[in-house]
Motif scaffolding. Structure first.
Motif, PDB file in Angstrom:
ATOM      1  N   VAL A  19     -46.512  25.073  55.316  1.00 54.16           N
ATOM      2  CA  VAL A  19     -47.938  25.426  55.266  1.00 54.16           C
ATOM      3  C   VAL A  19     -48.136  26.930  55.509  1.00 54.16           C
ATOM      4  CG1 VAL A  19     -50.158  25.042  56.395  1.00 54.16           C
ATOM      5  CG2 VAL A  19     -48.632  23.125  55.973  1.00 54.16           C
ATOM      6  N   GLU A  80     -39.510  22.621  57.905  1.00 56.94           N
ATOM      7  CA  GLU A  80     -40.650  22.007  57.204  1.00 56.94           C
ATOM      8  C   GLU A  80     -40.469  22.132  55.683  1.00 56.94           C
ATOM      9  OE1 GLU A  80     -44.473  23.537  58.544  1.00 56.94           O
ATOM     10  OE2 GLU A  80     -45.412  22.738  56.735  1.00 56.94           O
ATOM     11  N   GLU A  83     -38.025  19.683  54.493  1.00 51.05           N
ATOM     12  CA  GLU A  83     -38.588  18.325  54.431  1.00 51.05           C
ATOM     13  C   GLU A  83     -39.333  18.113  53.125  1.00 51.05           C
ATOM     14  OE1 GLU A  83     -41.023  17.580  57.858  1.00 51.05           O
ATOM     15  OE2 GLU A  83     -39.334  16.862  59.027  1.00 51.05           O
ATOM     16  N   TYR A  84     -40.087  19.116  52.723  1.00 57.55           N
ATOM     17  CA  TYR A  84     -40.849  18.985  51.482  1.00 57.55           C
ATOM     18  C   TYR A  84     -39.914  18.984  50.264  1.00 57.55           C
ATOM     19  CZ  TYR A  84     -44.858  20.152  54.414  1.00 57.55           C
ATOM     20  OH  TYR A  84     -45.812  20.158  55.390  1.00 57.55           O
ATOM     21  N   TYR A  88     -38.771  14.463  52.364  1.00 51.00           N
ATOM     22  CA  TYR A  88     -38.483  13.848  53.659  1.00 51.00           C
ATOM     23  C   TYR A  88     -37.235  12.964  53.584  1.00 51.00           C
ATOM     24  CZ  TYR A  88     -43.335  15.135  54.656  1.00 51.00           C
ATOM     25  OH  TYR A  88     -44.508  15.814  54.812  1.00 51.00           O
ATOM     26  N   SER A  89     -36.316  13.306  52.745  1.00 52.11           N
ATOM     27  CA  SER A  89     -35.149  12.430  52.543  1.00 52.11           C
ATOM     28  C   SER A  89     -33.884  13.265  52.364  1.00 52.11           C
ATOM     29  CB  SER A  89     -35.350  11.574  51.291  1.00 52.11           C
ATOM     30  OG  SER A  89     -36.653  11.087  51.218  1.00 52.11           O
ATOM     31  N   TYR A  91     -31.012  12.604  53.167  1.00 46.97           N
ATOM     32  CA  TYR A  91     -29.874  11.771  52.760  1.00 46.97           C
ATOM     33  C   TYR A  91     -29.739  11.690  51.236  1.00 46.97           C
ATOM     34  CZ  TYR A  91     -33.525   8.391  51.836  1.00 46.97           C
ATOM     35  OH  TYR A  91     -34.640   7.793  51.347  1.00 46.97           O
TER      36      TYR A  91
ATOM     37  N   ASP B  52     -35.490   8.809  47.138  1.00 47.37           N
ATOM     38  CA  ASP B  52     -36.096   9.470  48.288  1.00 47.37           C
ATOM     39  C   ASP B  52     -37.193   8.605  48.907  1.00 47.37           C
ATOM     40  OD1 ASP B  52     -38.652  10.063  47.104  1.00 47.37           O
ATOM     41  OD2 ASP B  52     -37.664  11.635  45.956  1.00 47.37           O
ATOM     42  N   MET B  53     -37.654   9.004  50.086  1.00 44.51           N
ATOM     43  CA  MET B  53     -38.587   8.177  50.865  1.00 44.51           C
ATOM     44  C   MET B  53     -39.896   7.916  50.123  1.00 44.51           C
ATOM     45  SD  MET B  53     -37.135   7.099  53.480  1.00 44.51           S
ATOM     46  CE  MET B  53     -38.496   6.106  53.908  1.00 44.51           C
ATOM     47  N   MET B  54     -40.392   8.919  49.427  1.00 42.89           N
ATOM     48  CA  MET B  54     -41.681   8.734  48.745  1.00 42.89           C
ATOM     49  C   MET B  54     -41.586   7.631  47.692  1.00 42.89           C
ATOM     50  SD  MET B  54     -43.522  12.302  48.305  1.00 42.89           S
ATOM     51  CE  MET B  54     -43.554  13.537  49.557  1.00 42.89           C
ATOM     52  N   GLU B  55     -40.493   7.683  46.948  1.00 39.30           N
ATOM     53  CA  GLU B  55     -40.273   6.673  45.910  1.00 39.30           C
ATOM     54  C   GLU B  55     -40.147   5.283  46.561  1.00 39.30           C
ATOM     55  OE1 GLU B  55     -36.936   7.919  43.562  1.00 39.30           O
ATOM     56  OE2 GLU B  55     -37.027   6.087  42.375  1.00 39.30           O
ATOM     57  N   LEU B  78     -47.532  11.655  53.214  1.00 43.44           N
ATOM     58  CA  LEU B  78     -46.427  12.570  52.920  1.00 43.44           C
ATOM     59  C   LEU B  78     -46.781  13.473  51.747  1.00 43.44           C
ATOM     60  CD1 LEU B  78     -43.244  10.351  53.372  1.00 43.44           C
ATOM     61  CD2 LEU B  78     -44.428  11.747  55.036  1.00 43.44           C
ATOM     62  N   ARG B  79     -47.507  12.900  50.807  1.00 43.07           N
ATOM     63  CA  ARG B  79     -47.889  13.687  49.629  1.00 43.07           C
ATOM     64  C   ARG B  79     -48.927  14.760  49.947  1.00 43.07           C
ATOM     65  NH1 ARG B  79     -47.306   8.938  47.260  1.00 43.07           N
ATOM     66  NH2 ARG B  79     -45.351   8.865  46.126  1.00 43.07           N
ATOM     67  N   TYR B  81     -48.533  16.996  52.169  1.00 36.82           N
ATOM     68  CA  TYR B  81     -47.766  18.194  52.548  1.00 36.82           C
ATOM     69  C   TYR B  81     -48.553  19.036  53.554  1.00 36.82           C
ATOM     70  CZ  TYR B  81     -45.225  16.983  48.288  1.00 36.82           C
ATOM     71  OH  TYR B  81     -44.530  16.327  47.314  1.00 36.82           O
ATOM     72  N   ASP B  82     -48.995  18.376  54.621  1.00 36.66           N
ATOM     73  CA  ASP B  82     -49.913  19.060  55.536  1.00 36.66           C
ATOM     74  C   ASP B  82     -49.236  19.720  56.732  1.00 36.66           C
ATOM     75  OD1 ASP B  82     -49.080  16.843  56.830  1.00 36.66           O
ATOM     76  OD2 ASP B  82     -51.062  16.012  57.223  1.00 36.66           O
ATOM     77  N   GLY B  83     -47.932  19.758  56.722  1.00 35.25           N
ATOM     78  CA  GLY B  83     -47.244  20.446  57.813  1.00 35.25           C
ATOM     79  C   GLY B  83     -46.872  19.526  58.972  1.00 35.25           C
ATOM     80  N   LYS B  84     -47.387  18.303  58.944  1.00 33.63           N
ATOM     81  CA  LYS B  84     -47.025  17.359  60.003  1.00 33.63           C
ATOM     82  C   LYS B  84     -45.763  16.623  59.547  1.00 33.63           C
ATOM     83  CE  LYS B  84     -51.157  17.741  62.144  1.00 33.63           C
ATOM     84  NZ  LYS B  84     -51.848  18.684  61.295  1.00 33.63           N
ATOM     85  N   GLY B  85     -44.946  16.267  60.492  1.00 35.89           N
ATOM     86  CA  GLY B  85     -43.681  15.631  60.124  1.00 35.89           C
ATOM     87  C   GLY B  85     -43.830  14.155  59.780  1.00 35.89           C
ATOM     88  N   PHE B  86     -42.737  13.587  59.303  1.00 39.56           N
ATOM     89  CA  PHE B  86     -42.701  12.171  58.929  1.00 39.56           C
ATOM     90  C   PHE B  86     -43.070  11.302  60.124  1.00 39.56           C
ATOM     91  CE2 PHE B  86     -40.721   8.092  58.253  1.00 39.56           C
ATOM     92  CZ  PHE B  86     -40.832   7.867  56.896  1.00 39.56           C
ATOM     93  N   HIS B  89     -46.821  11.164  61.103  1.00 42.88           N
ATOM     94  CA  HIS B  89     -47.606  10.277  60.236  1.00 42.88           C
ATOM     95  C   HIS B  89     -47.269   8.818  60.511  1.00 42.88           C
ATOM     96  CE1 HIS B  89     -49.470  13.366  57.942  1.00 42.88           C
ATOM     97  NE2 HIS B  89     -48.322  13.902  57.604  1.00 42.88           N
ATOM     98  N   GLY B 119     -35.132   9.476  57.184  1.00 42.88           N
ATOM     99  CA  GLY B 119     -35.278  10.625  56.300  1.00 42.88           C
ATOM    100  C   GLY B 119     -34.568  11.902  56.659  1.00 42.88           C
ATOM    101  N   MET B 121     -31.605  12.605  57.978  1.00 40.51           N
ATOM    102  CA  MET B 121     -30.159  12.577  58.227  1.00 40.51           C
ATOM    103  C   MET B 121     -29.393  12.563  56.915  1.00 40.51           C
ATOM    104  SD  MET B 121     -30.410   9.382  60.710  1.00 40.51           S
ATOM    105  CE  MET B 121     -31.303   9.480  62.233  1.00 40.51           C
TER     106      MET B 121
END
Lengths: 333, 171
Positions: A19, A80, A83-84, A88-89, A91, B52-55, B78-79, B81-86, B89, B119, B121
């Motif tokens: 951000v 961050e 992550e984007y 967030y994956s 792996y 990936d996690m979103m999918e 997650l979509r 993209y607001d700067g907060k982590g998984f 949320h 997510g 690791m």
């Protein structure tokens, strides 16, 4: 670049940035079509390559050349951003991390560096990632217009090698050649092109869909090693042309010869600064001597997308950049 | 006549509460079973396709069920993209989940830890972590199933007895 495309590009890039970085770019009212690279290093200034030059951005988003006035990138922002980039994956990008780069939506390439974890002699993973280099994909449709006539012959095209040092636009040129050969035009029918896109740079496939226009008769093997990919395409997709980017190993060359022996035209790129440089490379020297390639397209070192010369198989110059021809494309995207 | 009606109403009311308690136990078991399936799905998809996690969240959301809202809202968050982590949320959406009331505190803690460990690791560690959660969840589910019959009996007896007691006292 038209406004809609620029908005799309901005969105693609902003989605993968923390951000804080997004705000910086927003403040700076940057023209995203001129943005080439974003370099992020923990504890170092926020650096961009813009219009071919390096700039720092200060906390207010202003361009500056003084590093001490620039916005300093933190570990949190890198995390961050990662992550984007990885949705967030992390792996899901093990293999890419081992190779040191990821491709994101829009075909942009993110180079990563940090602490490598080794298992025996093989890279296993990477941790403490602290350096990111976001290279923005540039699709320049029409940039191959001027060289295409030199490559086309009655039956297909000559086996062609595009030569240049890194960052001179050979991948962009290859992509446009693929597109034009695949689509064809009024004088020349389209050809079935198979692309082995080991680094997802040509098609920039995202979830299996090419993000770049590579033509309507193009099949892409995404993320596949070149050698295996070439064999697979020959066996499965019956291509008339096979395109590969950045060949360089002996195995690559053997696979290329196999492709050529199958009667398939080959389009390839390689790092080099001149024909002599290519001749002196052990893996390419023999191919040059045996006149395997029908055309060599040499890009001018130090310039982007500028053709220095086109040679035939004997080394005769068919086109010289001294005539001042620069491949700018009909419209940059 | 009125007294008899009152007794019947009290008994029905208490019986209803007993039935409600049984339904809660049933819902908890169904939720835990659904979560187990979701974890198995995540494990399989991460192992074989590396999605990936979103999918994955989108695909889980399409199945709906008790956790449908959680998967869907997580994908949407997650979509942004607001700067907060998984995990931020995950915690927020978990507490907003309407069906979370059926779960016990321990179940919620397990769900929370799952979100904390998703997510971020490498694949091997991610799979190993999921495996651990699957084992823990299986134990909880097994225990819940074993206790189910007992709980149904106890709930029934307790609430009907309570009804009788109330009827005696009040009427």
């Amino acid at each position: 670049m038209d406004k809609v495309k620029q908005m799309g590009r901005k969105e693609e890039i902003c989605h993968i940035l923390a951000v804080r970085f997004r705000k910086l770019l927003d403040f700076s009212s940057i023209d995203f079509s001129k943005l080439q690279e974003i370099r992020l290093r923990v504890g170092a200034p926020f650096l961009i390559v813009y219009g071919g030059k390096e700039f720092f951005l200060d906390p207010a988003g202003r361009f500056t050349s003084e590093a001490d006035k620039a916005f300093v990138v933190g570990q949190r922002e890198i995390r961050e951003t990662l992550e984007y980039i990885s949705n967030y994956s992390m792996y899901a990008f093990d293999e890419e991390l081992r190779q040191g780069y990821l491709t994101v939506q829009g075909g942009h390439r993110v180079g990563v560096a940090g602490k490598m974890i080794w298992e025996g002699r093989q890279a296993k993973s990477m941790k403490n990632i602290s350096f990111l280099n976001i290279r923005l994909a540039h699709e320049v449709q029409g940039c191959a217009d001027d060289i295409l006539p030199y490559l086309v012959r009655e039956q297909g095209i000559y086996h062609t090698l595009l030569i240049s040092p890194p960052r001179c636009g050979k991948t962009t040129l290859l992509r446009d050649l693929i597109r034009q050969l695949s689509d064809g035009d009024s004088s020349r029918g389209g050809m079935t092109v198979g692309v082995v896109d080991e680094r997802s740079e040509l098609g920039a496939c995202y979830l299996g869909v090419p993000q770049n226009d590579v033509g309507c008769r193009t099949d892409i093997l995404d993320g596949c090693p070149k050698v295996e990919g070439m064999m697979m395409l020959v066996r499965s997709m019956a291509p008339q042309v096979i395109a590969v980017d950045e060949v360089g190993s002996g195995e690559d060359v053997r696979a290329m010869e196999y492709v050529m022996n199958c009667g398939i035209c080959l389009l390839a790129t390689a790092h080099g600064i001149s024909i002599d440089d290519i001749k002196n490379k052990p893996v390419f020297g023999r191919l040059v001597k045996e006149k395997i390639f029908g055309r060599y397209v040499l890009l001018q070192p130090g310039a982007v997308g500028k053709i220095q010369a086109i040679f035939d198989e004997r080394g005769s110059i068919l086109f010289s950049g001294t005539r001042g021809k620069e491949l700018q494309g009909r419209h940059a995207c | 006549m009125l007294k008899a009606a009152g007794v019947i109403l009290i008994l029905f009311g208490c019986g209803g509460l007993g039935w409600h308690a049984v339904l809660r136990h049933t819902a908890r078991i169904k939720m835990l079973a659904e979560l187990e399936q979701a974890l198995q799905y995540l494990y399989g998809e991460i192992e074989y396709s590396g999605s990936d996690m979103m999918e994955l969240l989108d695909r889980l959301a399409a199945r709906q069920g008790y956790f449908g809202d959680l998967w869907k809202n997580m994908g949407d968050c997650l979509r942004s993209y607001d700067g907060k982590g998984f995990f931020y949320h995950w915690k927020r959406e978990l507490h907003k989940l309407g069906t979370a009331g059926y779960l016990k505190r321990g179940d919620m803690e397990l769900l929370c830890s799952i979100g904390e460990n998703l997510g971020n690791m490498d694949r091997q560690t991610q799979l190993h972590t999921l495996e651990i959660f699957q084992v823990r969840l299986r134990e909880i589910l097994l225990q819940a199933r074993q206790e189910y019959g007992e709980k149904v009996k106890v709930s029934g007896i307790v609430w009907i007895t309570a009804g009788l007691f109330l009827a005696l006292v009040l009427v």
